[in-house]
Design a protein around this motif. Structure first.
Motif, PDB file in Angstrom:
ATOM      1  N   LEU A   1     -18.259 -21.072 -38.497  1.00  0.00           N
ATOM      2  CA  LEU A   1     -17.494 -20.438 -39.569  1.00  0.00           C
ATOM      3  C   LEU A   1     -17.026 -21.469 -40.576  1.00  0.00           C
ATOM      4  O   LEU A   1     -16.709 -22.601 -40.217  1.00  0.00           O
ATOM      5  N   GLU A   2     -16.965 -21.043 -41.820  1.00  0.00           N
ATOM      6  CA  GLU A   2     -16.413 -21.873 -42.891  1.00  0.00           C
ATOM      7  C   GLU A   2     -15.445 -21.009 -43.692  1.00  0.00           C
ATOM      8  O   GLU A   2     -15.779 -19.889 -44.087  1.00  0.00           O
ATOM      9  N   LEU A   3     -14.250 -21.518 -43.922  1.00  0.00           N
ATOM     10  CA  LEU A   3     -13.217 -20.788 -44.649  1.00  0.00           C
ATOM     11  C   LEU A   3     -12.880 -21.518 -45.942  1.00  0.00           C
ATOM     12  O   LEU A   3     -12.562 -22.704 -45.930  1.00  0.00           O
ATOM     13  N   ASP A   4     -12.952 -20.797 -47.050  1.00  0.00           N
ATOM     14  CA  ASP A   4     -12.511 -21.330 -48.340  1.00  0.00           C
ATOM     15  C   ASP A   4     -11.060 -20.907 -48.510  1.00  0.00           C
ATOM     16  O   ASP A   4     -10.765 -19.825 -49.013  1.00  0.00           O
ATOM     17  N   SER A   5     -10.140 -21.754 -48.062  1.00  0.00           N
ATOM     18  CA  SER A   5      -8.726 -21.387 -48.061  1.00  0.00           C
ATOM     19  C   SER A   5      -8.184 -21.189 -49.472  1.00  0.00           C
ATOM     20  O   SER A   5      -7.224 -20.441 -49.664  1.00  0.00           O
ATOM     21  N   GLY A   6      -8.799 -21.807 -50.463  1.00  0.00           N
ATOM     22  CA  GLY A   6      -8.369 -21.613 -51.843  1.00  0.00           C
ATOM     23  C   GLY A   6      -8.696 -20.230 -52.374  1.00  0.00           C
ATOM     24  O   GLY A   6      -8.020 -19.725 -53.268  1.00  0.00           O
ATOM     25  N   ALA A   7      -9.714 -19.604 -51.806  1.00  0.00           N
ATOM     26  CA  ALA A   7     -10.106 -18.258 -52.238  1.00  0.00           C
ATOM     27  C   ALA A   7      -9.352 -17.165 -51.495  1.00  0.00           C
ATOM     28  O   ALA A   7      -9.272 -16.027 -51.967  1.00  0.00           O
ATOM     29  N   CYS A   8      -8.785 -17.499 -50.342  1.00  0.00           N
ATOM     30  CA  CYS A   8      -8.082 -16.509 -49.518  1.00  0.00           C
ATOM     31  C   CYS A   8      -6.846 -15.987 -50.250  1.00  0.00           C
ATOM     32  O   CYS A   8      -6.035 -16.758 -50.758  1.00  0.00           O
ATOM     33  N   GLN A   9      -6.699 -14.661 -50.259  1.00  0.00           N
ATOM     34  CA  GLN A   9      -5.549 -14.015 -50.891  1.00  0.00           C
ATOM     35  C   GLN A   9      -4.583 -13.422 -49.878  1.00  0.00           C
ATOM     36  O   GLN A   9      -3.587 -12.813 -50.248  1.00  0.00           O
ATOM     37  N   GLY A  10      -4.894 -13.564 -48.583  1.00  0.00           N
ATOM     38  CA  GLY A  10      -3.964 -13.138 -47.545  1.00  0.00           C
ATOM     39  C   GLY A  10      -3.992 -11.663 -47.201  1.00  0.00           C
ATOM     40  O   GLY A  10      -2.974 -11.113 -46.793  1.00  0.00           O
ATOM     41  N   HIS A  11      -5.145 -11.030 -47.303  1.00  0.00           N
ATOM     42  CA  HIS A  11      -5.241  -9.616 -46.930  1.00  0.00           C
ATOM     43  C   HIS A  11      -5.082  -9.405 -45.427  1.00  0.00           C
ATOM     44  O   HIS A  11      -4.664  -8.344 -44.989  1.00  0.00           O
ATOM     45  N   GLY A  12      -5.437 -10.405 -44.635  1.00  0.00           N
ATOM     46  CA  GLY A  12      -5.225 -10.344 -43.191  1.00  0.00           C
ATOM     47  C   GLY A  12      -6.296  -9.633 -42.403  1.00  0.00           C
ATOM     48  O   GLY A  12      -6.139  -9.437 -41.202  1.00  0.00           O
ATOM     49  N   ARG A  13      -7.357  -9.253 -43.035  1.00  0.00           N
ATOM     50  CA  ARG A  13      -8.406  -8.533 -42.311  1.00  0.00           C
ATOM     51  C   ARG A  13      -9.068  -9.414 -41.260  1.00  0.00           C
ATOM     52  O   ARG A  13      -9.370  -8.960 -40.167  1.00  0.00           O
ATOM     53  N   CYS A  14      -9.311 -10.673 -41.604  1.00  0.00           N
ATOM     54  CA  CYS A  14     -10.008 -11.568 -40.671  1.00  0.00           C
ATOM     55  C   CYS A  14      -9.204 -11.781 -39.393  1.00  0.00           C
ATOM     56  O   CYS A  14      -9.736 -11.683 -38.289  1.00  0.00           O
ATOM     57  N   TYR A  15      -7.928 -12.078 -39.519  1.00  0.00           N
ATOM     58  CA  TYR A  15      -7.162 -12.329 -38.293  1.00  0.00           C
ATOM     59  C   TYR A  15      -6.792 -11.050 -37.566  1.00  0.00           C
ATOM     60  O   TYR A  15      -6.465 -11.080 -36.390  1.00  0.00           O
ATOM     61  N   SER A  16      -6.884  -9.917 -38.227  1.00  0.00           N
ATOM     62  CA  SER A  16      -6.715  -8.633 -37.532  1.00  0.00           C
ATOM     63  C   SER A  16      -7.964  -8.294 -36.718  1.00  0.00           C
ATOM     64  O   SER A  16      -7.865  -7.799 -35.599  1.00  0.00           O
ATOM     65  N   LEU A  17      -9.123  -8.568 -37.293  1.00  0.00           N
ATOM     66  CA  LEU A  17     -10.386  -8.255 -36.639  1.00  0.00           C
ATOM     67  C   LEU A  17     -10.816  -9.312 -35.627  1.00  0.00           C
ATOM     68  O   LEU A  17     -11.519  -9.003 -34.672  1.00  0.00           O
ATOM     69  N   SER A  18     -10.411 -10.545 -35.853  1.00  0.00           N
ATOM     70  CA  SER A  18     -10.877 -11.640 -35.013  1.00  0.00           C
ATOM     71  C   SER A  18      -9.754 -12.638 -34.718  1.00  0.00           C
ATOM     72  O   SER A  18      -9.783 -13.780 -35.171  1.00  0.00           O
ATOM     73  N   PRO A  19      -8.763 -12.223 -33.924  1.00  0.00           N
ATOM     74  CA  PRO A  19      -7.608 -13.086 -33.661  1.00  0.00           C
ATOM     75  C   PRO A  19      -7.933 -14.344 -32.863  1.00  0.00           C
ATOM     76  O   PRO A  19      -7.154 -15.291 -32.875  1.00  0.00           O
TER      77      PRO A  19
END
Length: 63
Positions: A3-21
């Motif tokens: 996995l690669e995360l572009d933290s600058g693009a993240c707006q904090g919707h929370g879908r990723c950590y809800s789906l894949s904690p």
């Protein structure tokens, strides 16, 4: 898989950590934090769900 995360693009919707904690968490502002870059066996479906659900396309999955 990796996995690669572009933290600058993240707006904090929370879908990723809800789906894949097991792979993502939230920082103090609600933005995604990558917990594991290497996807463990059995977590591939949730990693794919997280990638597909990100509205900013801030997450990439590489073989």
């Amino acid at each position: 898989m990796r996995l690669e995360l572009d933290s600058g693009a993240c707006q904090g919707h929370g879908r990723c950590y809800s789906l894949s904690p097991a792979l993502f968490d939230a920082d103090e502002e609600g933005h995604s934090v990558l917990l594991a870059a290497e996807v463990p066996v059995g977590e591939e479906p949730s990693a794919t769900d997280a990638v597909q659900s990100c509205p900013e396309e801030a997450i990439a999955l590489h073989d």
